[in-house]
Design a protein around this motif. Sequence first.
Motif, short mmCIF file in Angstrom:
data_model
loop_
_atom_site.label_atom_id
_atom_site.label_comp_id
_atom_site.label_asym_id
_atom_site.label_seq_id
_atom_site.Cartn_x
_atom_site.Cartn_y
_atom_site.Cartn_z
N ALA A 246 0.82 -1.21 0.00
CA ALA A 246 0.00 0.00 0.00
C ALA A 246 0.85 1.26 0.00
CB ALA A 246 -0.91 0.00 1.22
N ASP A 247 0.23 2.35 -0.44
CA ASP A 247 0.88 3.65 -0.38
C ASP A 247 1.12 4.02 1.09
OD1 ASP A 247 1.32 6.41 -2.03
OD2 ASP A 247 0.49 6.82 -0.05
N GLY A 248 2.31 4.49 1.41
CA GLY A 248 2.68 4.75 2.79
C GLY A 248 1.99 5.94 3.42
N TYR A 249 1.25 6.73 2.62
CA TYR A 249 0.56 7.91 3.15
C TYR A 249 -0.95 7.75 3.12
CZ TYR A 249 5.21 9.85 2.41
OH TYR A 249 6.57 10.06 2.43
N THR A 250 -1.47 7.05 2.12
CA THR A 250 -2.93 6.95 1.95
C THR A 250 -3.47 5.54 2.14
OG1 THR A 250 -2.79 6.50 -0.43
CG2 THR A 250 -2.79 8.82 0.27
N LEU A 251 -2.59 4.55 2.12
CA LEU A 251 -2.94 3.13 2.17
C LEU A 251 -3.72 2.66 0.95
CD1 LEU A 251 -3.79 2.43 5.92
CD2 LEU A 251 -1.59 2.27 4.72
N SER A 252 -3.69 3.45 -0.11
CA SER A 252 -4.30 2.99 -1.36
C SER A 252 -3.45 1.85 -1.93
CB SER A 252 -4.39 4.14 -2.37
OG SER A 252 -3.09 4.65 -2.64
N ALA A 253 -4.10 0.96 -2.66
CA ALA A 253 -3.41 -0.20 -3.22
C ALA A 253 -2.34 0.23 -4.21
CB ALA A 253 -4.41 -1.13 -3.88
N ARG A 275 -3.49 -13.36 17.10
CA ARG A 275 -3.41 -12.58 15.86
C ARG A 275 -2.25 -11.60 15.96
NH1 ARG A 275 -5.35 -7.79 13.55
NH2 ARG A 275 -6.15 -7.98 11.42
N LEU A 276 -1.34 -11.66 14.98
CA LEU A 276 -0.16 -10.81 14.95
C LEU A 276 -0.15 -9.96 13.69
CD1 LEU A 276 2.55 -13.43 16.02
CD2 LEU A 276 1.34 -11.81 17.50
N ILE A 277 0.40 -8.76 13.80
CA ILE A 277 0.56 -7.89 12.64
C ILE A 277 2.00 -7.42 12.57
CG2 ILE A 277 -1.84 -7.11 12.66
CD1 ILE A 277 -0.85 -4.46 13.84
N ASP A 278 2.42 -7.01 11.36
CA ASP A 278 3.76 -6.49 11.17
C ASP A 278 3.77 -5.70 9.86
OD1 ASP A 278 6.45 -5.93 11.49
OD2 ASP A 278 7.10 -8.03 11.52
N ASN A 279 4.81 -4.93 9.66
CA ASN A 279 4.93 -4.19 8.40
C ASN A 279 6.38 -3.80 8.19
OD1 ASN A 279 5.39 -1.14 9.17
ND2 ASN A 279 3.80 -1.87 10.54
N VAL A 280 6.69 -3.42 6.98
CA VAL A 280 8.01 -2.89 6.65
C VAL A 280 7.86 -1.86 5.55
CG1 VAL A 280 8.49 -4.69 4.92
CG2 VAL A 280 10.38 -3.53 6.06
N LEU A 281 8.63 -0.77 5.64
CA LEU A 281 8.61 0.25 4.62
C LEU A 281 9.55 -0.17 3.49
CD1 LEU A 281 8.70 3.44 6.86
CD2 LEU A 281 6.74 2.56 5.58
N LEU A 282 9.10 0.00 2.26
CA LEU A 282 9.86 -0.49 1.12
C LEU A 282 11.11 0.32 0.85
CD1 LEU A 282 9.92 -2.59 -1.15
CD2 LEU A 282 8.60 -0.98 -2.55
#
Length: 284
Positions: A246-253, A275-282
């Motif tokens: 997703a876009d890092g500012y709008t979360l648009s696909a 339930r676990l969540i995680d993320n990484v910036l590209l």
Amino acid sequence: MLFLKNPQEAHLQCLTFKKEGKSIGFVPTMGALHEGHLSLVRRAKEENDVVVCSIFVNPTQFNDPTDLAKYPRTLEADRRLLESVGCDLLFAPQEQEMYPAPPVLRFSFGHLEQVMEGAHRPGHFNGVALVVSKLFHIVQPNKAYFGQKDYQQYLIIRQLVADLSFPVEVVPCPIVREADGLAMSSRNRRLTPAQRREAVILHQTLQEAKQRLLNGVSVEEVKKWVASVFAPLQKKDIRLEYFEVADGYTLSAVKDIHRHKEVVLCIAAYVGEVRLIDNVLLFS
């Protein structure tokens, strides 16, 4: 460290800090503290005269009553940890003090709350916005610190502050990870030892997906690859809920990573019933 439970007393104390010309850094939490939380407190300590931390397991952001009931509550251990890192005020209210009557106000964050966590946890971000608004009014912070593990929540709160003109700077802080890469989370302590070893698959998948995207593999193909990684893990009771680019500012696909200034890869999965969540910036 001051320890207050009453919202009015906490508010008056924070006003006293303000009258003394002291800046307030605020770290809102739901307790069951770990090094990730403590890193926020340390950062707040560096950048402000006074640090306030709240501990409140907010019922309005849980769409699953079982999850709310099982959320770890470790107030006495949390108090000791906060004292050890120099927190000045711990505010830990009871539910009836924060919600003397059932709230009727409803927030809408548009697309930001319609994807990922918002899609899978209806009402979650309304509850987050409610409690953060209340806490901001009580504490009156100059800066508020949020970990980027809850990336979507950070964007929601940033929007909340902008739309309601809260005089607060929202400060995002990097994810703190275990030695094997698992993002620190209060929910991790609910994992069995075997599940804890398996849970690192979230971080490993994100890292490999990031590398594939940077190497020119399409978003569509990377999503198919992630699905193929998790498919055989169902026999170990590990279930992918979503993986999004997703876009890092709008979360648009995102379809083409090169058309965006920042891209975030987000994942949610069940390891057993946790339930676990995680993320990484590209691009970071």
